[in-house]
Design a protein around this motif. Structure first.
Motif: not given
Length: 290
Positions: A144-150, A155-158, A167-171, A257-265
């Motif tokens: 899985g992701p190594a840290d929160t930044a990854e 999440v943004a890629a999903g 998105l669900g798998r990554d979370l 917050a993570g999903v909103l970041t991806g949407v704005l990106l």
């Protein structure tokens, strides 16, 4: 370089070195801790440090406001000197403070590795309610992701691909500590992305525009998220008064917050790789403020 220009350069350097991003990250981590404790204490009469965290959060908010006032005062002074809007200034990278990897303490050879979480699968259960995606079957050796930044980049890629299952798998693939860190890591990034989308620093009157730009996409990817939570989050970005609500489940704030970041990106047409703290600042096209 004239004496006046040298003074302006020193003032700009001072403004850019103010730890606005770090204070914002600390403030969001305190908020996340308070939300988690508020949720836990529903089954206990012991306040368990919530008042102390509330005081610390208030101090952090005052510090962040003071830093913003100092930066605004420097900009106003430079404008009075006729030095506003000069080129060649360093980009604002303080918003990436929460994406810096944390230094992990090194364990000695005679020390046992830290024990895994023993809080039960409450994070995965809440992620399933928010996304509508059940936890995937455990796979031997799945990384899985190594840290929160990854995790935030994944999440943004999903979000960009519109793949809710991904998105669900990554979370689902992280523990609660990594997932809850999304709140702090994304907070300064959200305000920066919102400012880039609007063409100026987010203001209270921009709240309807941001809601229209991101609300529908967030709700489609997170059908289980409380409607008031997204409004509260957007109000914080715009420095607008938010309605007083019961403390949200801590996983709700982090995931949203993570999903909103991806949407704005995605609205800005940027790749999730720009969330890497080592990535260069994206170049804004000319006329972006128009």
């Amino acid at each position: 370089m004239s004496l006046l220009q040298e003074l302006g350069a020193q003032l700009r350097a001072t403004s850019e070195e103010l730890p606005t991003g770090l204070v914002t990250v600390a403030m969001e981590r305190l908020r996340s801790a308070t939300e988690l404790l508020n949720w836990v204490r529903q089954t206990s009469v012991d306040p368990m440090g919530v008042p102390q965290l509330g005081n610390a959060t208030e101090h952090a908010e005052h510090a962040a406001a003071a830093l913003r006032l100092a930066q605004d005062a420097i900009e106003a002074y430079l404008a009075a000197l006729g030095l506003a809007g000069q080129t060649g200034t360093a980009p604002d990278t303080g918003y990436k403070a929460g994406l810096q990897p944390k230094e992990q303490p090194t364990a000695r050879d005679d020390q046992a590795p830290p024990a895994p979480e023993k809080l039960g699968p409450w994070w995965q259960e809440r992620v399933a309610e928010l996304t509508g995606e059940a936890p995937p079957p455990a796979k031997e050796g799945a990384a899985g992701p190594a840290d929160t930044a990854e995790l935030l980049r994944r999440v943004a890629a999903g979000v960009r691909s519109g793949d809710r299952a991904r998105l669900g798998r990554d979370l689902h693939g992280v523990n609660a500590a990594t997932g809850l860190g999304l709140s702090a890591a994304s907070s300064p990034v959200l305000r920066k992305l919102a400012g880039d989308l609007l063409g100026h620093e987010p203001r209270p009157e921009d709240l309807p525009r941001l809601r229209n730009a991101a609300g529908g996409r967030v709700r489609s990817l997170l059908p289980g998220t409380p409607p008031a939570l997204l409004d509260t989050m957007l109000a914080r970005i715009c420095r607008a008064p938010a309605k007083e609500e019961q403390p949200a489940h801590p996983a709700d704030s982090a995931v949203t917050a993570g999903v909103l970041t991806g949407v704005l990106l995605a609205r800005l047409g940027r790749d999730p790789a720009t969330l890497d703290p080592r990535a260069p600042e994206p170049v804004r096209p000319s006329g972006a403020d128009a």
